[in-house]
Design a protein around this motif. Sequence first.
Motif, mmCIF file in Angstrom:
data_model
loop_
_atom_site.group_PDB
_atom_site.id
_atom_site.type_symbol
_atom_site.label_atom_id
_atom_site.label_comp_id
_atom_site.label_asym_id
_atom_site.label_seq_id
_atom_site.Cartn_x
_atom_site.Cartn_y
_atom_site.Cartn_z
ATOM 1 N N THR A 135 -3.369 -4.036 -2.726
ATOM 2 C CA THR A 135 -3.379 -2.761 -3.440
ATOM 3 C C THR A 135 -4.799 -2.212 -3.488
ATOM 4 O OG1 THR A 135 -3.696 -3.838 -5.577
ATOM 5 C CG2 THR A 135 -1.428 -3.404 -4.913
ATOM 6 N N VAL A 136 -4.881 -0.925 -3.652
ATOM 7 C CA VAL A 136 -6.166 -0.263 -3.818
ATOM 8 C C VAL A 136 -6.090 0.583 -5.082
ATOM 9 C CG1 VAL A 136 -6.824 -0.244 -1.380
ATOM 10 C CG2 VAL A 136 -5.436 1.613 -2.279
ATOM 11 N N PHE B 40 -14.485 0.989 -6.113
ATOM 12 C CA PHE B 40 -13.963 0.105 -5.061
ATOM 13 C C PHE B 40 -14.784 0.284 -3.791
ATOM 14 C CE2 PHE B 40 -11.347 -0.216 -1.252
ATOM 15 C CZ PHE B 40 -10.814 -1.484 -1.366
ATOM 16 N N ASN B 41 -15.014 1.537 -3.389
ATOM 17 C CA ASN B 41 -15.782 1.809 -2.174
ATOM 18 C C ASN B 41 -17.213 1.283 -2.291
ATOM 19 O OD1 ASN B 41 -13.689 2.960 -0.752
ATOM 20 N ND2 ASN B 41 -14.138 5.019 -1.480
ATOM 21 N N SER C 97 -5.085 4.878 2.090
ATOM 22 C CA SER C 97 -4.586 3.671 1.417
ATOM 23 C C SER C 97 -3.579 2.918 2.267
ATOM 24 C CB SER C 97 -3.957 4.037 0.072
ATOM 25 O OG SER C 97 -2.855 4.916 0.268
ATOM 26 N N LEU D 17 -5.628 1.402 5.634
ATOM 27 C CA LEU D 17 -6.747 0.479 5.432
ATOM 28 C C LEU D 17 -6.353 -0.951 5.804
ATOM 29 C CD1 LEU D 17 -9.622 -0.208 4.444
ATOM 30 C CD2 LEU D 17 -8.624 -0.535 2.169
ATOM 31 N N TYR E 211 -10.716 4.917 1.601
ATOM 32 C CA TYR E 211 -11.056 3.564 1.163
ATOM 33 C C TYR E 211 -11.869 2.887 2.254
ATOM 34 C CZ TYR E 211 -7.610 4.564 -2.376
ATOM 35 O OH TYR E 211 -6.925 5.146 -3.404
ATOM 36 N N GLU F 170 -10.148 -8.708 -4.026
ATOM 37 C CA GLU F 170 -9.404 -7.520 -4.451
ATOM 38 C C GLU F 170 -8.581 -6.911 -3.323
ATOM 39 O OE1 GLU F 170 -12.329 -4.444 -5.702
ATOM 40 O OE2 GLU F 170 -13.706 -5.874 -4.820
ATOM 41 N N LEU F 171 -8.913 -7.209 -2.067
ATOM 42 C CA LEU F 171 -8.115 -6.717 -0.954
ATOM 43 C C LEU F 171 -6.925 -7.626 -0.677
ATOM 44 C CD1 LEU F 171 -10.810 -5.529 1.602
ATOM 45 C CD2 LEU F 171 -9.241 -4.121 0.280
ATOM 46 N N ALA G 293 0.835 -1.205 0.000
ATOM 47 C CA ALA G 293 0.000 0.000 0.000
ATOM 48 C C ALA G 293 0.867 1.253 0.000
ATOM 49 C CB ALA G 293 -0.932 -0.001 1.201
ATOM 50 N N ALA H 23 -11.456 4.312 -7.425
ATOM 51 C CA ALA H 23 -11.563 4.294 -5.965
ATOM 52 C C ALA H 23 -13.022 4.353 -5.533
ATOM 53 C CB ALA H 23 -10.787 5.455 -5.356
#
Length: 98
Positions: free
Chosen positions: A79-80, A90-91, A39, A42, A28, A74-75, A12, A87
């Motif tokens: 990476t985000v 993603f949220n 980032s 998280l 995030y 994806e977590l 991250a 983003a």
Amino acid sequence: QQQQQQQLSETARRNATVRSSGQRPTGYTCYLCGQQFGSQSLFIHIGNCQKKWQMVEAAKPPRERRPLPAMPAELETGTVPLDGAQAEAFNQRMYTYW
């Protein structure tokens, strides 16, 4: 688990975005509690949130306990998304878990 968390945190940090002066950092969403974090924080938070989830559930009567939800794939990459639109998407996906 601690090594995995440390590895996710290092990844991250490498992927942190640079923002201009006065620009708010991108938040995030945690898939467990719905709160937003930077980032870098998280992935640290997720480990703590998982522990809290397990403690809260252990205090409930056995019939009411829920298992810890699986971490979204994806977590697991550590990476985000850095782009604003990505983003936001993603949220929105993390809110569906929460």
